[in-house]
Design an enzyme around this catalytic site. Structure first.
Site, PDB file in Angstrom:
ATOM      1  CB  SER A  51      -8.984   1.182   5.748  1.00  0.00           C
ATOM      2  OG  SER A  51      -9.419   2.488   4.856  1.00  0.00           O
ATOM      3  CE  LYS A  61      -3.827   2.244   2.222  1.00  0.00           C
ATOM      4  NZ  LYS A  61      -4.650   2.441   4.041  1.00  0.00           N
ATOM      5  CB  SER A  68      -8.001   3.529   2.628  1.00  0.00           C
ATOM      6  OG  SER A  68      -7.442   3.598   3.773  1.00  0.00           O
TER       7      SER A  68
HETATM    8  N1  GLN Z   1     -13.355   4.558   5.922  1.00  0.00           N
HETATM    9  C1  GLN Z   1     -12.711   5.232   7.006  1.00  0.00           C
HETATM   10  C2  GLN Z   1     -12.481   6.831   7.193  1.00  0.00           C
HETATM   11  O1  GLN Z   1     -12.756   7.277   5.818  1.00  0.00           O
HETATM   12  C3  GLN Z   1     -11.747   4.106   7.502  1.00  0.00           C
HETATM   13  C4  GLN Z   1     -10.323   4.823   6.877  1.00  0.00           C
HETATM   14  C5  GLN Z   1      -9.612   3.775   6.798  1.00  0.00           C
HETATM   15  O2  GLN Z   1     -10.458   2.846   7.584  1.00  0.00           O
HETATM   16  N2  GLN Z   1      -8.507   4.323   7.134  1.00  0.00           N
HETATM   17  O3  GLN Z   1     -11.596   7.268   8.363  1.00  0.00           O
END
Ligand code: GLN
Length: 484
Positions: A175, A76, A151
């Site tokens: 995410s 990532k 994400s």
């Molecule tokens: N969807 C959540 C956010 O936008 C979690 C994102 C994540 O876990 N990095 O904050």
């Protein structure tokens, strides 16, 4: 070759059925063929990857092979990797070549795994659909009109389309688990502190945790064996004996007590997803598990609490992007203040700006008690719900996400709808607990994820419980059409 498990790849390399250079070239060719259609990668550097592969081949020849030596892994783009462009999905870091390795990257380098490239992601890991990336949205290999989740959508799409055998990801509120769910993969968010955050670009430091995104629980165990472990460079990293997560992965689960939280099966859950989770529960019953009803009464507060705490931490973490030290700097400006403002105005996307504004607001002197302090208190209540639940059961089971992958653009204009994607995952991050998502069925040819939540440091148990399910079902073996 694209369908081989990490164990099979490892054995193939050991038996010299193929070399790491051949294996890496094979996946680079697949990347060339398919990446344009799904946009899963931000950076690919064939020469670097092949040079790493060639080093791995020498190590294998010397007989010093580790499980993942020579295996290409997608990383990532939130992890700093020396000499690689590391963007975190943001224009702010578009020109940033990392001068050092994150601990996670270092660990893969130490066993001579191959870095296959850096995967696309929501900007600074803020999002549930990969639509906030500066590098364009990622498409779901199961249906390219749909989002892959976020994400870690790039990592999920890359593994689902078999462009990489496995990938790393991070999970601040869901995410790893939500994109794993939407792309038909197995993903694990470990206990907070199990995997070092050093060199992992910070979003919300008290919630961020890295983990693997793979086809199966067994592959996740092999990845976690590399990623986990104490690191003196991360003050929140836990000092405990290193486990081998592959040990005991096939142990019978008879007598296991699975808790079903009623709050995970209420309004907002797609009834078809609910049916599939119920089939999953029945499968576990057949395997000898006992089902108990539990309650997580404060779960409905987890999204509001998260959207106070995470933006508060993000606003502080992101203050470093000021155009002075590294990253983007605006071209024309009058004075220092103008430079700061224009740099941040031009370098950050809308969602990131929204979070910075919420974060600075809830931390401001006048509102700190009303929002930030209150959120921290409720965070404690949410953790206590889990402690009480684990007195009645060994593991908690529910959906990973309320729906299957939704169309690109569907929720982009409505942040509250988007935030609801993490309604079953966020409480785990607030409590610091481990959670795993694995494929449990399909709706209209789109994958559905089932979530297991364990007590602190129960990763081995979670992987075992997921693996036993996968030894008896085939959902994790399905792959999207069009990538053969
Ligand atoms: N969807 C959540 C956010 O936008 C979690 C994102 C994540 O876990 N990095 O904050």
């Amino acid at each position: 070759m694209e369908k081989l498990s990490l164990r099979e790849l490892s054995e193939g390399l050991k038996a010299r059925k193929f070399s790491s250079v051949e294996l890496t070239q094979f996946f680079l060719d697949r990347l060339e063929k398919y990446n344009l259609s799904i946009n899963a990668f931000i950076s690919i550097d064939k020469d670097k990857s092949l040079a790493m592969a060639s080093r791995s081949d020498s190590i294998i020849k010397e007989g010093k092979q580790d499980y993942l030596t020579g295996v290409p892994i997608a990383q990532k783009d939130i992890f700093c990797a020396e000499g690689w462009k590391t963007t975190c999905g943001s224009k702010m870091l578009d020109n940033f070549i990392s001068p050092y390795d994150a601990t996670v990257i270092r660990k893969f380098n130490e066993i001579s795994a191959v870095n296959l490239g850096k995967t696309n992601m929501d900007e600074f890991a803020m999002g549930s659909s990969n639509e906030t990336s500066y590098y364009g949205n990622v498409k779901n290999p199961w249906n390219i009109k749909n989002v892959p989740g976020g994400s870690s959508g790039g990592s999920a799409a890359a593994v689902a389309a078999m462009l990489a055998p496995a990938a790393t990801a991070t999970d601040t509120g869901g995410s790893i688990r939500q994109p794993a769910s939407l792309c038909g993969l197995t993903g694990l968010k470990p206990t907070y502190g199990l995997v070092s955050r050093y060199g992992m670009i910070a979003f919300a430091s008290s919630l961020d945790q890295a983990g693997p995104m793979c086809h199966s629980a067994e592959d996740c165990a092999a990845m976690l064996n590399v990623m986990s472990g104490h690191d003196s460079k991360d003050s929140t990293s836990i000092e405990r004996e290193k486990e081998n997560y592959l040990n005991g992965i096939k142990d019978p689960i008879k007598g296991l007590k699975i808790g079903i939280p009623k709050e995970f099966f209420s309004e907002g859950l797609d009834p078809d997803v609910e049916k599939i989770i119920e089939q999953g529960i029945n499968e576990y019953k057949k395997l000898g598990a006992e089902i108990v009803d539990i309650s997580l009464p404060n779960n409905h507060l987890s999204i509001p609490v998260y959207y106070v705490i995470a933006p508060a931490e993000a606003s502080s973490n992101l203050s470093r992007y000021d155009g002075v030290r590294y990253g983007y700097r605006t071209k024309e400006y009058d004075d220092l203040m103008d430079m700061y403002c224009k740099t941040r105005e031009e370098g950050f996307g809308d969602e990131v700006k929204r979070r910075i504004m919420i974060g600075t607001y809830v931390l401001s002197a006048g509102y700190y008690d009303a929002y930030y302090l209150k959120a921290q208190k409720i965070r404690r209540l949410i953790s206590e719900d889990f402690s009480k639940a684990f007195k009645k059961c060994d593991v908690i089971l529910g959906p990973s996400a309320p729906s299957v992958a939704f169309p690109i653009g569907d929720k982009k204009e409505d942040p509250l709808k988007m935030y609801m994607q993490d309604v079953y995952t966020i409480s785990t991050n607030l409590a610091g607990l481990p959670g795993l998502s694995m494929p449990a069925g399909l709706i209209n040819n789109l994958p559905v994820g089932m979530q297991l939540i364990g007590n602190y440091f129960s990763e081995a148990k979670l992987l075992n419980i997921a693996n036993v399910f996968q030894m008896n079902t085939d959902w994790h073996r399905l792959s999207p059409k069009g990538f053969e």
